[in-house]
Design an enzyme around this catalytic site. Structure first.
Site, PDB file in Angstrom:
ATOM      1  N   GLY A 114       0.814  -1.215   0.000  1.00 34.84           N
ATOM      2  CA  GLY A 114       0.000   0.000   0.000  1.00 34.84           C
ATOM      3  C   GLY A 114       0.849   1.267   0.000  1.00 34.84           C
ATOM      4  O   GLY A 114       0.450   2.290  -0.562  1.00 34.84           O
ATOM      5  N   GLU A 117       1.940   1.763  -3.457  1.00 36.06           N
ATOM      6  CA  GLU A 117       0.774   2.118  -4.276  1.00 36.06           C
ATOM      7  C   GLU A 117       0.429   3.596  -4.134  1.00 36.06           C
ATOM      8  O   GLU A 117       0.040   4.252  -5.101  1.00 36.06           O
ATOM      9  CB  GLU A 117      -0.425   1.250  -3.885  1.00 36.06           C
ATOM     10  CG  GLU A 117      -0.213  -0.202  -4.250  1.00 36.06           C
ATOM     11  CD  GLU A 117      -1.412  -1.054  -3.909  1.00 36.06           C
ATOM     12  OE1 GLU A 117      -1.569  -1.395  -2.722  1.00 36.06           O
ATOM     13  OE2 GLU A 117      -2.207  -1.356  -4.819  1.00 36.06           O
ATOM     14  N   GLU A 139       2.283  -8.157  -2.127  1.00 37.98           N
ATOM     15  CA  GLU A 139       1.017  -8.679  -1.597  1.00 37.98           C
ATOM     16  C   GLU A 139       0.752 -10.147  -1.934  1.00 37.98           C
ATOM     17  O   GLU A 139       0.221 -10.903  -1.118  1.00 37.98           O
ATOM     18  CB  GLU A 139      -0.170  -7.845  -2.123  1.00 37.98           C
ATOM     19  CG  GLU A 139      -0.318  -6.474  -1.485  1.00 37.98           C
ATOM     20  CD  GLU A 139       0.485  -5.391  -2.181  1.00 37.98           C
ATOM     21  OE1 GLU A 139       1.436  -5.707  -2.922  1.00 37.98           O
ATOM     22  OE2 GLU A 139       0.151  -4.214  -1.976  1.00 37.98           O
ATOM     23  N   ASP A 343      36.924 -29.803  13.554  1.00 32.78           N
ATOM     24  CA  ASP A 343      36.654 -31.135  12.999  1.00 32.78           C
ATOM     25  C   ASP A 343      37.787 -32.072  13.408  1.00 32.78           C
ATOM     26  O   ASP A 343      38.680 -31.661  14.151  1.00 32.78           O
ATOM     27  CB  ASP A 343      36.473 -31.060  11.475  1.00 32.78           C
ATOM     28  CG  ASP A 343      35.528 -32.153  10.969  1.00 32.78           C
ATOM     29  OD1 ASP A 343      35.874 -33.333  11.089  1.00 32.78           O
ATOM     30  OD2 ASP A 343      34.427 -31.821  10.479  1.00 32.78           O
ATOM     31  N   VAL A 400      28.336 -33.252  14.781  1.00 35.87           N
ATOM     32  CA  VAL A 400      29.140 -34.387  14.289  1.00 35.87           C
ATOM     33  C   VAL A 400      28.189 -35.505  13.843  1.00 35.87           C
ATOM     34  O   VAL A 400      26.970 -35.337  13.874  1.00 35.87           O
ATOM     35  CB  VAL A 400      30.130 -34.891  15.371  1.00 35.87           C
ATOM     36  CG1 VAL A 400      31.102 -33.783  15.757  1.00 35.87           C
ATOM     37  CG2 VAL A 400      29.408 -35.407  16.606  1.00 35.87           C
ATOM     38  N   SER A 429      19.353 -34.749  14.562  1.00 32.96           N
ATOM     39  CA  SER A 429      18.054 -34.711  13.884  1.00 32.96           C
ATOM     40  C   SER A 429      17.118 -35.784  14.417  1.00 32.96           C
ATOM     41  O   SER A 429      15.917 -35.716  14.191  1.00 32.96           O
ATOM     42  CB  SER A 429      18.230 -34.854  12.371  1.00 32.96           C
ATOM     43  OG  SER A 429      19.088 -35.904  12.071  1.00 32.96           O
TER      44      SER A 429
HETATM   45  P1  NAI Z   1      28.370 -34.714   7.919  1.00 29.35           P
HETATM   46  O1  NAI Z   1      28.830 -36.118   7.788  1.00 29.35           O
HETATM   47  O2  NAI Z   1      28.290 -33.883   6.716  1.00 29.35           O
HETATM   48  O3  NAI Z   1      29.336 -33.935   8.941  1.00 29.35           O
HETATM   49  C1  NAI Z   1      29.743 -34.442  10.165  1.00 29.35           C
HETATM   50  C2  NAI Z   1      31.120 -33.878  10.454  1.00 29.35           C
HETATM   51  O4  NAI Z   1      31.492 -34.220  11.771  1.00 29.35           O
HETATM   52  C3  NAI Z   1      32.193 -34.426   9.525  1.00 29.35           C
HETATM   53  O5  NAI Z   1      32.888 -33.349   8.928  1.00 29.35           O
HETATM   54  C4  NAI Z   1      33.085 -35.219  10.467  1.00 29.35           C
HETATM   55  O6  NAI Z   1      34.448 -35.224  10.075  1.00 29.35           O
HETATM   56  C5  NAI Z   1      32.871 -34.476  11.760  1.00 29.35           C
HETATM   57  N1  NAI Z   1      33.270 -35.258  12.910  1.00 29.35           N
HETATM   58  C6  NAI Z   1      33.146 -36.591  13.132  1.00 29.35           C
HETATM   59  N2  NAI Z   1      33.698 -36.922  14.305  1.00 29.35           N
HETATM   60  C7  NAI Z   1      34.181 -35.786  14.853  1.00 29.35           C
HETATM   61  C8  NAI Z   1      34.890 -35.490  16.051  1.00 29.35           C
HETATM   62  N3  NAI Z   1      35.192 -36.440  16.913  1.00 29.35           N
HETATM   63  N4  NAI Z   1      35.211 -34.213  16.265  1.00 29.35           N
HETATM   64  C9  NAI Z   1      34.920 -33.258  15.395  1.00 29.35           C
HETATM   65  N5  NAI Z   1      34.284 -33.477  14.246  1.00 29.35           N
HETATM   66  C10 NAI Z   1      33.913 -34.734  13.982  1.00 29.35           C
HETATM   67  O7  NAI Z   1      26.992 -34.777   8.693  1.00 29.35           O
HETATM   68  P2  NAI Z   1      25.808 -33.710   8.738  1.00 29.35           P
HETATM   69  O8  NAI Z   1      24.833 -34.042   7.720  1.00 29.35           O
HETATM   70  O9  NAI Z   1      26.405 -32.357   8.797  1.00 29.35           O
HETATM   71  O10 NAI Z   1      25.144 -34.050  10.131  1.00 29.35           O
HETATM   72  C11 NAI Z   1      25.686 -33.602  11.362  1.00 29.35           C
HETATM   73  C12 NAI Z   1      24.598 -33.672  12.414  1.00 29.35           C
HETATM   74  O11 NAI Z   1      23.505 -32.846  12.028  1.00 29.35           O
HETATM   75  C13 NAI Z   1      24.009 -35.044  12.637  1.00 29.35           C
HETATM   76  O12 NAI Z   1      23.699 -35.184  14.001  1.00 29.35           O
HETATM   77  C14 NAI Z   1      22.751 -35.025  11.798  1.00 29.35           C
HETATM   78  O13 NAI Z   1      21.774 -35.914  12.265  1.00 29.35           O
HETATM   79  C15 NAI Z   1      22.314 -33.600  12.006  1.00 29.35           C
HETATM   80  N6  NAI Z   1      21.427 -33.031  10.990  1.00 29.35           N
HETATM   81  C16 NAI Z   1      21.602 -33.322   9.670  1.00 29.35           C
HETATM   82  C17 NAI Z   1      20.745 -32.799   8.722  1.00 29.35           C
HETATM   83  C18 NAI Z   1      20.954 -33.081   7.274  1.00 29.35           C
HETATM   84  O14 NAI Z   1      20.078 -32.705   6.470  1.00 29.35           O
HETATM   85  N7  NAI Z   1      22.041 -33.694   6.870  1.00 29.35           N
HETATM   86  C19 NAI Z   1      19.631 -31.902   9.106  1.00 29.35           C
HETATM   87  C20 NAI Z   1      19.590 -31.596  10.496  1.00 29.35           C
HETATM   88  C21 NAI Z   1      20.445 -32.172  11.394  1.00 29.35           C
END
Ligand code: NAI
Length: 709
Positions: A114, A117, A139, A343, A400, A429
């Site tokens: 608005g 507009e 809108e 990591d 992780v 998740s």
């Molecule tokens: P991913 O496999 O892409 O990443 C996990 C990372 O954690 C890797 O880079 C790995 O090297 C690292 N990692 C493993 N052990 C480790 C340690 N001791 N110290 C530090 N880093 C370590 O997995 P993603 O998909 O990112 O998932 C991560 C978490 O997020 C899980 O719990 C998953 O359930 C959750 N999640 C995933 C979703 C998805 O769409 N992929 C959505 C929402 C949550």
């Protein structure tokens, strides 16, 4: 009485109308400001001492739109009464442009809906040169159409082709783009704005192009070849994008098409009728409630525990630099927060940072981010493999692999380093947060922060309370979600929380139908027709069938005898045995090619199509009702308590039919009595998973809705 508008007339007789609504909220066209505007315009137009009028604002924005509360008031009116209101605003804009005095809009800030507009009804629009300013008619994204003359003036100014694209997609643009498209007159330095507006008042002719004799629509009349191409193309595009579920873009196109063939006063009447039709459409009311009001209050943290000082974040730690970890790091760094990205080794952490670099480079390429801001964002991310580097983080988010023992281990290591006030978030998740919190030395400072993939695109964060999570932790976690520009919904702990749990039923219901002999194409198309962003089999491939299978095995192991087998289980298991995990291996229910996907040719061999196929309506009903039933179960168990949260979470989390206003609004739209009856019938035919839970039975008894009637 608070004023919304001040009027000052200078020595040259130029009247400056300045919008300045009381309080901190941005200027909107409300009942009050409109009444004041009407009075002011009415007297200035007839005042012989007034040589011209300038509209501007004392706030950072010009006018961000009409006050949507006016739409809620429509519920107490008849259509005819509401039509009168809309017509009177339109008449005000006509008075402004046909009153014989030059009128200039000096847009010092954003002008939307608005507000824009009103500016379109001025004889010229001069805008401050600030790329943060947005101009346009959004809108349609709330299920409405521009009802203050926007569908008539914008195409008359810049041609139907450009205007229709902007209006039907609800697009807004920065000033220089608006200048290029031709709907602002000049873009000038902010401090020169009023001077230029005054100069324009002195030089312009006080008549709109469409009120001049011999006026022709730029780019060709509706029935010219170019015009017809535009309208045919737009209709095709709308059908492709909306699957017929959204009335707003269709009615906006209708108003433009018919309005442009008539004088503007007649065109405005067509627009007003379309606007009223939308305002009285249940889908619009639900969309406005969820997309505007509920999302707004979620973003403003209106349900944050009170009395806890706001937390500000200088540094956060993220454990795991994978898919989710790098996405969260990007969101935090982009919003000015330093990130320690950890990591297993330095190289893995560096790779996470490189992925953030790629997102930023893409944003720069698309003109959404400056090189400097991208570089500063990337600089805020410190990759490491050393837990000691987490020191000084006020929040650490664990992302992780989804393994309890691993999550416990990294939580322990992080907690050994961070300060006593710092909080721990887990991005799990599927694993219940309370269970993970057991391994924490301070479970009251432990919370679930469930992000969605891809993090840079997905606005939602599902915030999950563990059994011991304190109010302070919740408040501080919400402050973080807000600081990184995301929208939170707060839920209680439980398997799959709210979003994954309900969304999962959509996927498995689709897969189950395949096992009954329903054609895969029918299943997926019915999902789209019902308003879901993707068909259930496509979604299953995208989530990755291997993951679904693992989650099922874990759930079965955890629940033991109380696990209720689902007819989708053996099908998913079979696909996994075939190595058909889904999109990531380019083979699932579909085969994935360079440009498109086709159904796996052997699918029909393994799951033959039944001779008699169900109606598309039945397939749609099953796909949506199963989500409705699961939502009601979540509400019954207290996982999610407010319908607003279910609506916001379902739209932002998995794209549940925005035109219904989300899954809770869908339940109310169907009506609880009818939903219970239909679900009982579905349970008798297809399985107990459809059987209404006690909460639905209770509501259905007197057909009560989730939202107060
Ligand atoms: P991913 O496999 O892409 O990443 C996990 C990372 O954690 C890797 O880079 C790995 O090297 C690292 N990692 C493993 N052990 C480790 C340690 N001791 N110290 C530090 N880093 C370590 O997995 P993603 O998909 O990112 O998932 C991560 C978490 O997020 C899980 O719990 C998953 O359930 C959750 N999640 C995933 C979703 C998805 O769409 N992929 C959505 C929402 C949550």
């Amino acid at each position: 009485m608070p004023t919304h508008l001040t009027v000052q007339t200078d020595a040259d007789g130029i009247a400056i109308l300045t919008f300045d609504s009381p309080g901190k909220a941005p200027n909107v066209l409300s009942e009050e400001s409109l009444a004041e505007l009407r009075d002011a315009v009415g007297s200035l137009i007839h005042d012989p001492a007034v040589t011209g009028i300038i509209l501007t604002s004392a706030k950072p924005d010009f006018l961000v739109g009409a006050d949507l509360k006016m739409l809620l008031a429509a519920a107490q009116m008849t259509r005819a009464e509401f039509l009168e209101r809309v017509r009177s605003l339109q008449q005000l804009t006509r008075t402004l442009e046909t009153g014989g005095k030059p009128v200039v809009a000096a847009l010092n800030g954003t002008a939307l809906g608005g507000g824009f507009e009103l500016a379109l009804a001025c004889h010229a629009r001069v805008v401050a040169d600030d790329p943060a300013i947005r101009i346009g008619l959004p809108e349609v994204s709330l299920g409405l159409l521009p009802g203050g003359g926007g569908t008539q003036r914008l195409p008359r100014l810049i041609g139907a082709r450009e205007a229709i694209g902007l209006i039907t997609q609800g697009k807004t643009v920065p000033p220089r783009k608006a200048l290029e498209l031709g709907f602002v007159t000049e873009v000038v330095a902010r401090d020169a704005l009023l001077d230029r507006a005054r100069a324009l008042v002195r030089s312009i002719e006080p008549i709109q192009p469409w009120d001049k004799k011999g006026y022709r629509i730029p780019g060709g009349e509706v029935h010219s070849p170019a015009g017809l191409e535009t309208f045919v193309g737009t209709n095709a595009m709308i059908t492709r994008e909306t699957w017929g579920n959204y009335p707003a873009p269709r009615l906006a196109t209708y108003a433009i098409y018919h309005g442009l063939q008539l004088p503007i006063d007649q065109g405005l009447k067509i627009e007003a009728r379309g606007f009223v039709e939308l305002v009285f459409h249940p889908s619009t009311r639900n969309m406005v409630r969820t997309l505007f009001f509920s999302m707004g209050s979620a973003k403003r943290l209106e349900h944050r525990p009170a009395g806890i000082p706001k937390a500000s974040y200088r540094q956060v730690g993220i454990l795991g630099a994978g898919l989710m970890g790098h996405g969260i790091a990007h969101a935090a760094a982009l919003n000015g927060i330093d990130v320690v990205l950890l990591d297993v080794d330095r190289a893995a952490a560096e790779r996470g940072k490189e992925r953030v670099g790629a997102i930023l480079a893409d944003a720069v390429k698309k003109g959404r981010l400056t090189e400097e801001k991208a570089a500063a964002t990337l600089d805020r991310i410190r990759p490491t493999a050393d837990f000691a580097d987490l020191a000084g983080s006020s929040l650490v988010i664990e992302a992780v692999f989804e393994r309890r023992d691993l999550k416990a281990e990294v939580t322990r290591q992080a907690e050994a380093v961070i300060g006593p006030e710092a909080i721990m978030g887990t991005n799990t998740s599927t694993l219940p947060v309370s269970g993970l919190a057991e391994t924490s030395v301070r479970p009251e400072q432990f919370i679930g922060l469930h992000f969605f993939s891809p993090v840079e695109k997905m606005a939602l964060v599902e915030v999950i309370l563990g059994a011991h999570t304190s109010d302070t932790t919740l408040a501080q976690a919400l402050d973080f979600v807000q600081a990184i520009g995301k929208t939170p919904v707060v839920v209680q702990d439980g398997r799959g929380f709210f979003t994954s749990r309900v969304f999962g039923t959509y996927l498995t219901e689709g897969v189950a139908m395949l096992g009954e002999g329903t054609g895969a194409a029918l299943i997926d198309h019915a999902g789209r027709l019902a308003g879901m962003p993707m068909g259930p089999l496509t979604v299953a491939d995208m989530v990755n069938l291997d993951l679904s299978h693992k989650i099922r095995l874990q759930t079965e192991a955890d629940l033991g005898a109380s696990y209720a087998p689902h007819p989708a289980d053996p099908i998913i298991e079979f696909m996994v045995q075939q190595g058909r995990y889904g999109q990531k291996v380019k083979a699932g229910f579909f085969d994935y090619h360079e440009r498109d996907a086709t159904l796996w040719p052997l699918l029909e061999t393994h799951y033959p199509k039944a001779a008699i196929q169900p109606s598309v309506e039945l397939v749609q009903q099953r796909l949506l009702h199963i989500q409705a039933i699961e939502t009601l179960r979540c509400m019954e168990e207290g996982i999610v308590s407010r319908p607003e949260d279910a609506d916001v979470g379902s739209i932002l989390g998995w794209g549940f039919c925005p035109f219904h206003g989300g899954v809770a609004s869908y339940i109310d739209r169907i009506g609880t009595r009818r939903l219970a009856d239909e679900c009982d019938a579905l349970a008798d035919r297809f399985g107990e998973r459809f059987r209404p839970p006690a909460l639905l039975r209770d509501l259905a008894r007197d057909d009560r809705s989730l939202y107060p009637a």
